[in-house]
Structure formats: structure tokens, C-alpha cells
Design a protein around this motif. Structure first.
Motif, PDB file in Angstrom:
ATOM      1  N   SER A   1      -5.149  -1.871   8.060  1.00 25.47           N
ATOM      2  CA  SER A   1      -4.163  -1.465   9.066  1.00 25.47           C
ATOM      3  C   SER A   1      -3.610  -2.718   9.716  1.00 25.47           C
ATOM      4  CB  SER A   1      -4.787  -0.577  10.147  1.00 25.47           C
ATOM      5  OG  SER A   1      -5.244   0.641   9.618  1.00 25.47           O
ATOM      6  N   ILE A   2      -2.330  -2.663  10.050  1.00 31.61           N
ATOM      7  CA  ILE A   2      -1.697  -3.713  10.841  1.00 31.61           C
ATOM      8  C   ILE A   2      -1.270  -3.098  12.167  1.00 31.61           C
ATOM      9  CG2 ILE A   2       0.317  -5.225  11.053  1.00 31.61           C
ATOM     10  CD1 ILE A   2       0.225  -5.603   8.033  1.00 31.61           C
ATOM     11  N   ILE A   3      -1.643  -3.745  13.266  1.00 27.86           N
ATOM     12  CA  ILE A   3      -1.252  -3.286  14.595  1.00 27.86           C
ATOM     13  C   ILE A   3      -0.461  -4.410  15.254  1.00 27.86           C
ATOM     14  CG2 ILE A   3      -2.021  -2.337  16.790  1.00 27.86           C
ATOM     15  CD1 ILE A   3      -4.693  -1.694  15.436  1.00 27.86           C
ATOM     16  N   LYS A   4       0.728  -4.092  15.696  1.00 30.62           N
ATOM     17  CA  LYS A   4       1.583  -5.094  16.321  1.00 30.62           C
ATOM     18  C   LYS A   4       0.975  -5.552  17.638  1.00 30.62           C
ATOM     19  CE  LYS A   4       6.408  -5.809  17.793  1.00 30.62           C
ATOM     20  NZ  LYS A   4       6.146  -7.221  17.790  1.00 30.62           N
TER      21      LYS A   4
ATOM     22  N   ASP B   1     -16.738 -10.548 -14.256  1.00 29.78           N
ATOM     23  CA  ASP B   1     -15.356 -11.007 -14.428  1.00 29.78           C
ATOM     24  C   ASP B   1     -15.101 -12.374 -13.825  1.00 29.78           C
ATOM     25  OD1 ASP B   1     -14.606  -8.566 -15.666  1.00 29.78           O
ATOM     26  OD2 ASP B   1     -14.421  -7.615 -13.688  1.00 29.78           O
ATOM     27  N   GLY B   2     -16.080 -12.902 -13.098  1.00 29.65           N
ATOM     28  CA  GLY B   2     -15.877 -14.174 -12.429  1.00 29.65           C
ATOM     29  C   GLY B   2     -15.215 -13.972 -11.078  1.00 29.65           C
ATOM     30  N   TYR B   3     -15.180 -15.037 -10.272  1.00 31.77           N
ATOM     31  CA  TYR B   3     -14.636 -14.977  -8.920  1.00 31.77           C
ATOM     32  C   TYR B   3     -13.446 -15.934  -8.793  1.00 31.77           C
ATOM     33  CZ  TYR B   3     -18.932 -12.481  -7.870  1.00 31.77           C
ATOM     34  OH  TYR B   3     -19.958 -11.558  -7.865  1.00 31.77           O
ATOM     35  N   ARG B   4     -12.496 -15.523  -7.967  1.00 32.09           N
ATOM     36  CA  ARG B   4     -11.262 -16.300  -7.848  1.00 32.09           C
ATOM     37  C   ARG B   4     -10.790 -16.317  -6.390  1.00 32.09           C
ATOM     38  NH1 ARG B   4     -11.356 -13.147 -12.225  1.00 32.09           N
ATOM     39  NH2 ARG B   4     -10.850 -14.044 -14.270  1.00 32.09           N
ATOM     40  N   LEU B   5     -10.029 -17.374  -6.087  1.00 31.16           N
ATOM     41  CA  LEU B   5      -9.272 -17.431  -4.832  1.00 31.16           C
ATOM     42  C   LEU B   5      -7.872 -16.914  -5.131  1.00 31.16           C
ATOM     43  CD1 LEU B   5      -9.141 -18.347  -1.828  1.00 31.16           C
ATOM     44  CD2 LEU B   5      -8.228 -20.535  -2.683  1.00 31.16           C
ATOM     45  N   ASN B   6      -7.504 -15.852  -4.461  1.00 28.69           N
ATOM     46  CA  ASN B   6      -6.234 -15.189  -4.744  1.00 28.69           C
ATOM     47  C   ASN B   6      -5.228 -15.394  -3.618  1.00 28.69           C
ATOM     48  OD1 ASN B   6      -7.207 -13.958  -7.161  1.00 28.69           O
ATOM     49  ND2 ASN B   6      -8.183 -12.357  -5.931  1.00 28.69           N
ATOM     50  N   LEU B   7      -3.960 -15.403  -4.002  1.00 23.12           N
ATOM     51  CA  LEU B   7      -2.854 -15.407  -3.060  1.00 23.12           C
ATOM     52  C   LEU B   7      -2.242 -14.011  -3.019  1.00 23.12           C
ATOM     53  CD1 LEU B   7      -0.632 -16.819  -1.280  1.00 23.12           C
ATOM     54  CD2 LEU B   7       0.610 -17.185  -3.434  1.00 23.12           C
ATOM     55  N   TYR B   8      -2.066 -13.489  -1.810  1.00 18.17           N
ATOM     56  CA  TYR B   8      -1.423 -12.194  -1.614  1.00 18.17           C
ATOM     57  C   TYR B   8      -0.128 -12.455  -0.825  1.00 18.17           C
ATOM     58  CZ  TYR B   8      -6.216 -10.800  -2.648  1.00 18.17           C
ATOM     59  OH  TYR B   8      -7.456 -10.661  -3.219  1.00 18.17           O
ATOM     60  N   ALA B   9       0.959 -12.622  -1.544  1.00 12.95           N
ATOM     61  CA  ALA B   9       2.241 -12.957  -0.916  1.00 12.95           C
ATOM     62  C   ALA B   9       2.818 -11.731  -0.222  1.00 12.95           C
ATOM     63  CB  ALA B   9       3.217 -13.481  -1.965  1.00 12.95           C
ATOM     64  N   ALA B  10       3.293 -11.918   1.000  1.00 12.29           N
ATOM     65  CA  ALA B  10       3.876 -10.815   1.760  1.00 12.29           C
ATOM     66  C   ALA B  10       5.148 -10.315   1.087  1.00 12.29           C
ATOM     67  CB  ALA B  10       4.183 -11.266   3.187  1.00 12.29           C
ATOM     68  N   GLY B  11       5.323  -8.995   1.122  1.00  4.59           N
ATOM     69  CA  GLY B  11       6.514  -8.385   0.548  1.00  4.59           C
ATOM     70  C   GLY B  11       7.690  -8.419   1.502  1.00  4.59           C
ATOM     71  N   ASP B  12       8.716  -7.654   1.170  1.00  3.39           N
ATOM     72  CA  ASP B  12       9.940  -7.658   1.966  1.00  3.39           C
ATOM     73  C   ASP B  12       9.848  -6.788   3.210  1.00  3.39           C
ATOM     74  OD1 ASP B  12      11.204  -9.362   0.161  1.00  3.39           O
ATOM     75  OD2 ASP B  12      11.865  -7.692  -1.095  1.00  3.39           O
ATOM     76  N   THR B  13       8.901  -5.890   3.263  1.00  2.84           N
ATOM     77  CA  THR B  13       8.721  -5.039   4.436  1.00  2.84           C
ATOM     78  C   THR B  13       7.298  -5.184   4.949  1.00  2.84           C
ATOM     79  OG1 THR B  13       8.126  -3.137   3.049  1.00  2.84           O
ATOM     80  CG2 THR B  13      10.441  -3.380   3.647  1.00  2.84           C
ATOM     81  N   VAL B  14       7.118  -4.881   6.235  1.00  2.00           N
ATOM     82  CA  VAL B  14       5.809  -5.044   6.872  1.00  2.00           C
ATOM     83  C   VAL B  14       4.782  -4.149   6.182  1.00  2.00           C
ATOM     84  CG1 VAL B  14       4.522  -4.753   9.010  1.00  2.00           C
ATOM     85  CG2 VAL B  14       6.865  -5.611   9.078  1.00  2.00           C
ATOM     86  N   GLY B  15       3.618  -4.748   5.868  1.00  2.00           N
ATOM     87  CA  GLY B  15       2.532  -3.988   5.260  1.00  2.00           C
ATOM     88  C   GLY B  15       2.580  -3.925   3.748  1.00  2.00           C
ATOM     89  N   THR B  16       3.538  -4.599   3.123  1.00  2.00           N
ATOM     90  CA  THR B  16       3.592  -4.631   1.657  1.00  2.00           C
ATOM     91  C   THR B  16       3.270  -6.039   1.169  1.00  2.00           C
ATOM     92  OG1 THR B  16       5.971  -5.129   1.615  1.00  2.00           O
ATOM     93  CG2 THR B  16       5.318  -2.808   1.607  1.00  2.00           C
TER      94      THR B  16
END
Length: 553
Positions: A345-348, A406-421
Motif C-alpha cells: 500500500s502507498i499512503i500519501k 534459482d539464486g538470489y539477485r538485486l532487482n530494480l523496480y522502476a516506477a511506472g507512469d501512474t502512482v502505484g505501478t
């Protein structure tokens, strides 16, 4: 015996009529004609008297060049149908300007008499002219007395074009005073007052009085770098003249201070945010205000309203909670992530340190699977990555996911064009500080040290519990399309809290633009690790400030 004289018939008739009259009078009744006359009383003197546009009877009001309507309330004791009469004269000559006596009006109603603009213009003959007027009422037999005389002045004039003085240097948000006067030549009279307005921001407007020479000044605050000031002169009666305009170019304000990351109270100092439901801390989200020296105040529960799932403060139990610009606004928001379910959840944020409000326009639900990698694993850790991808808008994320298989990784989660995506996770092409892929052995904590109001690149602390190695990766930037990542690595300490159960909270605690760490132990001990002398050769200098995490409410 003597005979009586005969009584004439006509005498007898007169006597009979007189007797009838006497009887009527004795009974208190009136003869038919007299009764009608007695019942018809004169109308009352009309009043109150008013005008539209409004004026008072004393005559100090000056009305502009438009129609003027005279009103008089008429009443009659017999409730008879009346006619109203008005008489309008010039005050200086007494000449009749308009007159009527035939306006129908019921008793208790207000009669209206319209003086047209053209009539008044002709009577005024080009100058401000005072007029007198009065009213009376009439029924079928009587007229009332005239009312007291009322007065108004009529203004047929138009003001001259305003002349606006060019101001000196102006600045957005700083009051400025601008002078205005009347053109020295041209048709019209000297304005009595001026109306002004800024555009495109029409909320800045007003009216100022002029002196006898038409001079005035107006003070306002430019809200934008470029505004058009429009000034219109008004005559004594409010008749507008032509408008004059100038362009006001103001210096933009300096950019606002870059808000401190991890600052939820809005005082510019980083705060400590701890998830409750463990270690003797009640359920919720507890905010302990920082003080720039490592100490923290007693914490308040800003998660008392829950995360928007309807379960109250217990909705944060077991969650990883991050602060950052997750809605893209200037305030620090909260992202609550549950590793057990993969939901979030994201709360402003509100920027005040008050309890968060997960309302319909301040709360965003992220369903399970939002951060799931290609092998079906949700991240076990998640941190704020600022604008690691270099894009404006909501903050990106970094996280660790994987399994022994499967092994472990450092992942990047790039923000989408709308909040919460967020875009699909990208496994970054980078190893842990010890040169292996044992990401599951490392704890990560991040903070942004802002250098630009819109773009913040993350700083990542990496701590290996088994060895106590503490490393800092500074200025992380990542490429979404090719998995490349860039960072400068600085060793901070070795043997640091080896084997201990602690939570890491990264922040610029003392405001020196060097990242620091808070650690929170299972016993509620809070320690600020203030870091200086960071170099690639390491280790850094770390000064500790220890206290106890306390709660209020």
C-alpha cells in the motif's frame, strides 16, 4: 270649542324627513352619502423612498450613467387602489425633468418610476448634476401630501485613460507598489478611483481611490514570473473608461529547500519510522522525530488509521515500511510492503507528522505479485531507490529476491507512469560487496541525499550479519534496458554488530549530506551511527549516540 288650524301637507312631509334624520343620528348611523364620504380617508404620505442603484435621500451618492429607478411605498387606510405620482427636478434650477401621477399601485405595495439613461444624460448636460425627487399617492377622492424631498447626483462623465508607472525590479512572492495617474490630455474627466487586475492570475485584483489630481497607488504580490496588469479608471459615479495594461516581469523565487528524505514531520530533519507489532511496540507505525544530533523524541503512532485495508494499525504488522516520494509529490509518503503476501500500500504523506489518512484520494493498493520476479519470487527486502533510473516522478525501488534453487539477485523496480505501478523487475548485473551472489546474506537500507529538487539518486548501505561487514554504495544509477548499474563503493566498518538482531534505518541524521544509520535492537535500544570521513580506502569514522525507543499514545 275652538277649531284647530289645519297642518299643511308639505310641512308634515318635511317634518317626517327631519324626524327620520334625527332617528338616524340618534342611532349612531350615517346617511348613505355621508357614510361613504366618512369611510374614504386620504392615503398616507409615501415612504420609504429608495432608488436603484441604491442611494440615500441626503444626496451624497453619485450614480453612474445608467437608468435610475425611483421607488416609493404607498398605503391607504381604506386599502383602496391607488395611483402614485413622482416629480423629478434639477436641484439647481428647479426645472421639472420628469413627472407622472398615474402609476397604479395597490395599498401596501411599492410603486416604481424609471428614469431612463437618455433622459438623465440630456438633463445633466455633460456634468455631474444633482436631482431632487418626491412622491405622493392618490385615491379616487384624495391626494396625499408630498413626501419629503430626496436627492441623488447623476454622473454622465467618462474618465481619461490611466497612465501606469513602470515599477522597478519585482520578485515573485514579494509585495510591489505601482503608481497610476490620469492622462494629461484627452477626453474625459480625471478618474476618482481605479480598478486593477493581474492576469492570468485574476485572483489578484482590487480597487483604489485617487486624489483630486487622479493619482493613486496599488500594492499587490506578483504570484508569477510574468503577469499582465490591467488598470481601468472609474468616474465618481463608477463609469469605467478605457483600460491601460503593462507587463510585469518578476524574478522567480529561489528554488525551495530540497526536503530532507525520511522527514515525515516537515521540519527539515530526518525522522525515525518504526513498524510496531513486535519488540514490545504496539501495532501501528511509530514516528520518532529526529533532532540533528542522533537523539529522537518519543514516537507517535502515525499508523493509527491503518494502511487502507480496513484492519487498523495491525495492518502494518509484519510489513516493511519505506518512506519516499512514491506519489511524486514534495512530501514524504509511506509504502508498506508485506513480504509474506507480496502486497503493498502507498499512503500519501501530509508533511506534518500527523496520523496518515488512507482515504480514497490518498491511498493506493498494490496487489500481490506487483514485485514478483520471473521465477515467481516476491522480494524478501525492498528499499527506496529514489530516481535511480534518472526519471522524474515517483521513486523507484530496489529489492532482493530469489531462492536457493534459482539464486538470489538485486532487482530494480522502476516506477511506472501512474502512482502505484512498477515495471517488471530487472535483475541488475552486480555482485555483493564480497564478490559473490549471496544477496540473501546481506541486509540493505537506503536513503537519498538530494542534490536536485526533482532527481535523487539513492545511497545504499549493505550489511552482512555473519561477518559484520558494512559497506556504502553511493550515487546508484541503473539502466532498465540493459541491467547495468553504477555506484561508488565505500567500506564503512568491519565486525560491525556481527550476529546481532537489529533493524537498519538509513538517513542523513545530522544534516551534513553524508548518509548515516539508525539501528533499533529487539530491546528497544536506538543507536544513531553518525558517519564522517567516507573514502574509498575506508573505514569511515562512526560516532554513536544511543537512546531508547519510547512511544506515546
Amino acid at each position: 270649542m275652538p277649531l284647530r288650524s289645519p297642518v299643511p301637507r308639505i310641512r308634515r312631509a318635511v317634518t317626517t324627513a327631519a324626524a327620520a334624520a334625527v332617528l338616524v343620528a340618534a342611532s349612531g348611523a350615517a346617511a348613505p352619502g355621508a357614510a361613504a364620504a366618512a369611510r374614504n380617508l386620504p392615503p398616507a404620505v409615501p415612504g420609504p423612498l429608495t432608488t436603484s442603484p441604491a442611494s440615500t435621500c441626503q444626496g451624497q451618492d453619485i450614480l453612474g450613467a445608467g437608468d435610475v429607478t425611483l421607488y416609493a411605498k404607498v398605503t391607504d387606510p381604506d386599502d383602496a387602489t391607488l395611483t402614485a405620482g413622482f416629480r423629478v427636478t434639477r436641484h439647481d434650477t428647479g426645472a421639472v425633468v420628469a413627472e407622472t401621477s398615474t402609476l397604479p399601485a395597490g395599498s401596501g405595495t411599492t410603486a416604481a418610476f424609471v428614469l431612463s439613461r437618455d433622459l438623465l444624460l440630456k438633463a445633466a448636460a455633460g456634468g455631474i448634476t444633482r436631482f431632487d425627487w418626491k412622491a405622493r399617492a392618490a385615491d379616487s377622492l384624495h391626494k396625499s401630501d408630498w413626501s419629503p424631498t430626496c436627492h441623488f447626483s447623476f454622473d454622465p462623465t467618462r474618465p481619461r485613460l490611466p497612465v501606469i508607472s513602470t515599477p522597478g525590479p519585482t520578485a515573485v512572492g514579494t509585495p510591489v507598489t505601482i503608481s497610476v495617474g490620469a492622462a494629461a490630455t484627452g477626453d474625459g474627466v480625471v478618474p476618482s478611483r481605479y480598478q486593477y487586475m493581474l492576469s492570468p492570475d485574476a485572483t489578484v485584483n482590487g480597487e483604489v481611490a485617487a486624489d483630486a489630481l487622479g493619482h493613486a497607488s496599488m500594492t499587490f504580490t506578483p504570484p508569477r514570473a510574468t503577469e499582465i496588469l490591467t488598470v481601468t479608471g472609474l468616474s465618481a459615479g463608477g463609469n469605467p473608461g478605457e483600460s491601460a495594461t503593462i507587463t510585469i516581469s518578476s524574478t522567480p523565487p529561489p528554488p525551495p529547500p530540497i526536503p530532507a528524505e525520511e522527514d515525515l514531520s516537515g521540519d527539515g530533519v530526518s525522522d525515525l519510522l518504526v513498524v510496531g507489532g513486535r519488540g514490545g511496540v504496539p501495532s501501528g507505525l511509530w514516528l520518532a522525530a529526529g533532532s540533528n544530533d542522533g537523539r529522537v523524541a518519543a514516537a507517535v503512532n502515525i499508523g493509527a488509521n491503518g494502511d487502507g485495508t480496513g484492519t487498523g494499525p495491525a495492518s502494518f504488522d509484519g510489513a516493511t515500511v519505506l518512506t519516499g516520494r512514491f506519489t511524486g509529490s514534495g512530501t514524504q509518503d509511506v509504502l508498506s510492503y508485506h513480504p509474506a503476501t507480496g502486497s503493498a500500500s502507498i499512503i500519501k504523506g501530509n508533511g506534518t507528522g500527523a496520523p496518515l489518512d488512507p482515504g480514497s484520494d490518498t491511498h493506493y493498493s498494490l496487489p500481490p505479485g506487483t514485485f514478483r520476479d520471473a521465477n515467481g519470487h516476491d522480494p524478501s527486502q525492498l528499499v527506496n531507490a529514489g530516481h535511480a533510473t534518472g526519471r522524474f516522478g515517483p521513486s523507484d525501488l530496489l529489492g532482493i529476491s530469489g531462492s536457493d534453487t534459482d539464486g538470489y539477485r538485486l532487482n530494480l523496480y522502476a516506477a511506472g507512469d501512474t502512482v502505484g505501478t512498477y515495471r517488471a523487475p530487472v535483475a541488475l548485473d552486480i555482485t555483493t560487496p564480497d564478490g559473490t551472489a549471496d544477496w540473501n546474506e546481506w541486509t540493505i537500507a537506503s536513503v537519498q541525499i538530494p542534490t536536485d529538487p526533482d532527481r535523487n539518486y539513492p545511497v545504499l548501505f549493505l550489511w552482512k550479519k555473519a561477518t559484520g561487514d558494512l559497506v556504502l554504495w553511493n550515487g546508484i544509477s541503473a539502466e532498465v534496458d540493459n541491467s547495468e548499474v553504477y555506484a561508488d563503493s565505500y567500506p564503512i566498518a568491519t565486525g560491525w554488530h556481527t550476529g546481532e538482531d537489529i533493524d537498519l534505518h538509513a538517513a542523513d541524521i545530522d544534516g551534513d549530506r553524508v548518509p548515516d544509520l539508525w539501528t533499533v535492537g529487539t530491546d528497544g535500544t536506538v543507536t544513531a551511527h553518525l558517519i564522517t570521513d567516507v573514502t574509498t580506502g575506508g573505514p569511515a569514522t562512526v560516532r554513536q549516540v544511543t537512546g531508547t525507543f519510547g512511544t506515546t499514545g
